[in-house]
Design a protein around this motif. Structure first.
Motif, PDB file in Angstrom:
ATOM      1  N   ALA A   1      -9.562   6.849   5.969  1.00  0.00           N
ATOM      2  CA  ALA A   1     -10.964   7.231   6.163  1.00  0.00           C
ATOM      3  C   ALA A   1     -11.310   8.505   5.403  1.00  0.00           C
ATOM      4  N   GLY A   2     -10.533   9.534   5.601  1.00  0.00           N
ATOM      5  CA  GLY A   2     -10.806  10.821   4.963  1.00  0.00           C
ATOM      6  C   GLY A   2      -9.519  11.454   4.497  1.00  0.00           C
ATOM      7  N   GLU A   3      -9.498  12.765   4.498  1.00  0.00           N
ATOM      8  CA  GLU A   3      -8.315  13.486   4.034  1.00  0.00           C
ATOM      9  C   GLU A   3      -7.421  13.829   5.221  1.00  0.00           C
ATOM     10  N   GLU A   4      -6.881  12.772   5.855  1.00  0.00           N
ATOM     11  CA  GLU A   4      -6.047  12.987   7.030  1.00  0.00           C
ATOM     12  C   GLU A   4      -4.642  13.437   6.644  1.00  0.00           C
ATOM     13  N   ASP A   5      -4.043  14.201   7.543  1.00  0.00           N
ATOM     14  CA  ASP A   5      -2.612  14.459   7.474  1.00  0.00           C
ATOM     15  C   ASP A   5      -1.921  13.387   8.304  1.00  0.00           C
ATOM     16  N   GLY A   6      -0.836  12.891   7.794  1.00  0.00           N
ATOM     17  CA  GLY A   6      -0.121  11.853   8.518  1.00  0.00           C
ATOM     18  C   GLY A   6       0.711  11.032   7.562  1.00  0.00           C
ATOM     19  N   VAL A   7       1.160   9.888   8.034  1.00  0.00           N
ATOM     20  CA  VAL A   7       2.055   9.053   7.245  1.00  0.00           C
ATOM     21  C   VAL A   7       1.764   7.589   7.540  1.00  0.00           C
ATOM     22  N   VAL A   8       1.950   6.748   6.529  1.00  0.00           N
ATOM     23  CA  VAL A   8       1.928   5.304   6.734  1.00  0.00           C
ATOM     24  C   VAL A   8       3.357   4.801   6.575  1.00  0.00           C
ATOM     25  N   GLU A   9       3.786   4.003   7.527  1.00  0.00           N
ATOM     26  CA  GLU A   9       5.137   3.435   7.508  1.00  0.00           C
ATOM     27  C   GLU A   9       5.026   1.923   7.421  1.00  0.00           C
ATOM     28  N   VAL A  10       5.708   1.343   6.445  1.00  0.00           N
ATOM     29  CA  VAL A  10       5.678  -0.098   6.209  1.00  0.00           C
ATOM     30  C   VAL A  10       7.090  -0.637   6.379  1.00  0.00           C
ATOM     31  N   SER A  11       7.244  -1.679   7.173  1.00  0.00           N
ATOM     32  CA  SER A  11       8.584  -2.219   7.390  1.00  0.00           C
ATOM     33  C   SER A  11       8.570  -3.738   7.354  1.00  0.00           C
ATOM     34  N   LEU A  12       9.676  -4.301   6.907  1.00  0.00           N
ATOM     35  CA  LEU A  12       9.921  -5.744   6.925  1.00  0.00           C
ATOM     36  C   LEU A  12      11.215  -5.978   7.684  1.00  0.00           C
ATOM     37  N   LYS A  13      11.171  -6.868   8.686  1.00  0.00           N
ATOM     38  CA  LYS A  13      12.352  -7.119   9.507  1.00  0.00           C
ATOM     39  C   LYS A  13      12.549  -8.614   9.725  1.00  0.00           C
ATOM     40  N   GLU A  14      13.794  -9.035   9.664  1.00  0.00           N
ATOM     41  CA  GLU A  14      14.201 -10.347  10.152  1.00  0.00           C
ATOM     42  C   GLU A  14      15.516 -10.101  10.874  1.00  0.00           C
ATOM     43  N   VAL A  15      15.410  -9.897  12.182  1.00  0.00           N
ATOM     44  CA  VAL A  15      16.575  -9.480  12.969  1.00  0.00           C
ATOM     45  C   VAL A  15      16.768 -10.340  14.211  1.00  0.00           C
TER      46      VAL A  15
ATOM     47  N   LYS B   1       7.965   4.871   3.628  1.00  0.00           N
ATOM     48  CA  LYS B   1       6.983   5.800   4.180  1.00  0.00           C
ATOM     49  C   LYS B   1       6.281   6.545   3.049  1.00  0.00           C
ATOM     50  N   LEU B   2       4.981   6.828   3.259  1.00  0.00           N
ATOM     51  CA  LEU B   2       4.200   7.579   2.280  1.00  0.00           C
ATOM     52  C   LEU B   2       3.204   8.462   3.018  1.00  0.00           C
ATOM     53  N   GLN B   3       3.059   9.698   2.547  1.00  0.00           N
ATOM     54  CA  GLN B   3       2.100  10.612   3.148  1.00  0.00           C
ATOM     55  C   GLN B   3       0.668  10.142   2.865  1.00  0.00           C
ATOM     56  N   LEU B   4      -0.181  10.171   3.885  1.00  0.00           N
ATOM     57  CA  LEU B   4      -1.573   9.760   3.713  1.00  0.00           C
ATOM     58  C   LEU B   4      -2.315  10.668   2.737  1.00  0.00           C
ATOM     59  N   SER B   5      -1.898  11.920   2.637  1.00  0.00           N
ATOM     60  CA  SER B   5      -2.567  12.860   1.737  1.00  0.00           C
ATOM     61  C   SER B   5      -2.420  12.466   0.274  1.00  0.00           C
TER      62      SER B   5
ATOM     63  N   VAL C   1       2.864  -2.501   9.709  1.00  0.00           N
ATOM     64  CA  VAL C   1       2.271  -1.352   9.038  1.00  0.00           C
ATOM     65  C   VAL C   1       1.770  -0.401  10.119  1.00  0.00           C
ATOM     66  N   THR C   2       2.321   0.799  10.157  1.00  0.00           N
ATOM     67  CA  THR C   2       1.972   1.790  11.172  1.00  0.00           C
ATOM     68  C   THR C   2       1.412   3.033  10.493  1.00  0.00           C
ATOM     69  N   VAL C   3       0.246   3.473  10.948  1.00  0.00           N
ATOM     70  CA  VAL C   3      -0.381   4.689  10.432  1.00  0.00           C
ATOM     71  C   VAL C   3      -0.387   5.723  11.546  1.00  0.00           C
ATOM     72  N   VAL C   4       0.211   6.877  11.276  1.00  0.00           N
ATOM     73  CA  VAL C   4       0.248   7.974  12.242  1.00  0.00           C
ATOM     74  C   VAL C   4      -0.538   9.139  11.661  1.00  0.00           C
ATOM     75  N   ILE C   5      -1.634   9.521  12.321  1.00  0.00           N
ATOM     76  CA  ILE C   5      -2.487  10.616  11.859  1.00  0.00           C
ATOM     77  C   ILE C   5      -2.209  11.844  12.714  1.00  0.00           C
ATOM     78  N   SER C   6      -1.845  12.947  12.055  1.00  0.00           N
ATOM     79  CA  SER C   6      -1.506  14.170  12.778  1.00  0.00           C
ATOM     80  C   SER C   6      -2.521  15.282  12.566  1.00  0.00           C
ATOM     81  N   GLY C   7      -3.578  15.035  11.771  1.00  0.00           N
ATOM     82  CA  GLY C   7      -4.600  16.050  11.526  1.00  0.00           C
ATOM     83  C   GLY C   7      -5.608  15.556  10.526  1.00  0.00           C
TER      84      GLY C   7
END
Length: 294
Positions: A256-270, A131-135, A171-177
């Motif tokens: 896009a801009g200076e959003e608050d939020g997080v990008v989550e990257v995952s790899l799964k073989e389950v 996970k990494l902060q979009l900021s 790859v999931t991007v969650v924008i909270s502001g």
């Protein structure tokens, strides 16, 4: 001079142009506004003192700096000046990583940016998340996330085989502001890609692999029965030119801009639950995606 490339080209024209193009006033515009705050977290902060802005830019492009106890690195993209980050294996969430019968920590591998990497001993459930902060990323930039890894000589269960479900990357991007005004509900977008971790190297071999290899995937119109079909969109590995490791693109996303939020990257073989060994994880790198890059 609107890009770092423009400044470098101008400095080669004449001594007069070189003096202007090499000035701190020019190169300060290519450095991120928060670069001083980021470098304050560097493990060797004194290494950056006294450098000109051009020297600092060039240094960050060629040799990313380690931050926060060597758990992540920070650098710049030479073309655009956009920020690049790499999360070390220590900064990732890896299922069963605390069990030495499943994963071990290996030190000082050649070419590794970090002092430790995680080596897979034996698991049937492979799941890695970062996970990494979009900021922390540059606005108006399309990024791609890459798993940076190697394969041990005694590996098994990692290759792409007919009849075996390949790993999936999300790859999931969650924008909270928007950086100044939080939103009452978070907006989320997610993409999923099929990943191949191990097969023959090279463009010709990759093309042949995509034409001839088949993968099992569920199809709704077959009542979710597993059927074999060619997967032309599978993400294939390639050798990195700068450190000798291997990388595979897990997915891309846009800031896009200076959003608050997080990008989550995952790899799964389950899903197929086959036992696996020999995946050596250096980390997940997030850097600008250039469509015409090799």
């Amino acid at each position: 001079m609107t890009t770092p490339g423009d400044a470098l080209s101008s400095s080669a024209v004449s001594p007069a142009f070189r003096a202007a193009a090499d000035s701190d006033a020019v190169w300060d515009r290519f450095l991120p506004p928060d670069h001083a705050a980021v470098l304050a977290r560097a493990d060797d902060a004194g290494d950056h003192l006294g450098r000109s802005k051009k020297e600092l830019f060039t240094r960050l492009c060629s040799r990313p700096v380690l931050l926060d106890g060597a758990t992540m690195s920070f650098g710049l993209d030479r073309r655009s000046g956009a920020k690049c980050w790499m999360l070390s294996a220590r900064a990732l969430s890896i299922v069963w990583v605390d069990d030495p019968s499943c994963w071990i920590w290996t030190a000082d591998l050649p070419g590794s940016r970090f002092p430790e990497v995680a080596e897979l001993v034996d698991v049937c459930w492979l799941e890695i998340t970062g996970k990494l902060q979009l900021s922390l990323l540059s606005p108006r930039t399309t990024y791609a996330a890459y798993l940076v890894y190697a394969i041990a000589d005694d590996s098994y269960g990692l290759e792409c085989n007919i009849g075996i479900l390949p790993p999936k990357a999300t790859v999931t991007v969650v924008i909270s502001g928007n950086g100044t005004k939080p939103t009452s509900t978070a907006a989320s977008t997610s993409t999923e890609n099929t990943i191949c971790l191990q097969h023959m190297q090279g463009e010709e071999e990759t093309a042949m692999h995509r034409r001839r290899q088949e993968y099992v995937r569920p199809r709704k119109n077959y009542g979710w029965k597993l059927v074999r079909e060619a997967d032309m969109d599978i993400r294939c590995p390639r050798r990195r030119g700068d450190d000798g490791w291997t990388e595979v693109e897990l997915g891309e996303f846009a800031v896009a801009g200076e959003e608050d939020g997080v990008v989550e990257v995952s790899l799964k073989e389950v899903e197929c639950r086959r036992w696996k060994r020999g995946l050596i994880v250096q980390g997940i790198e997030i850097r600008p995606k250039h469509t015409n890059s090799n």
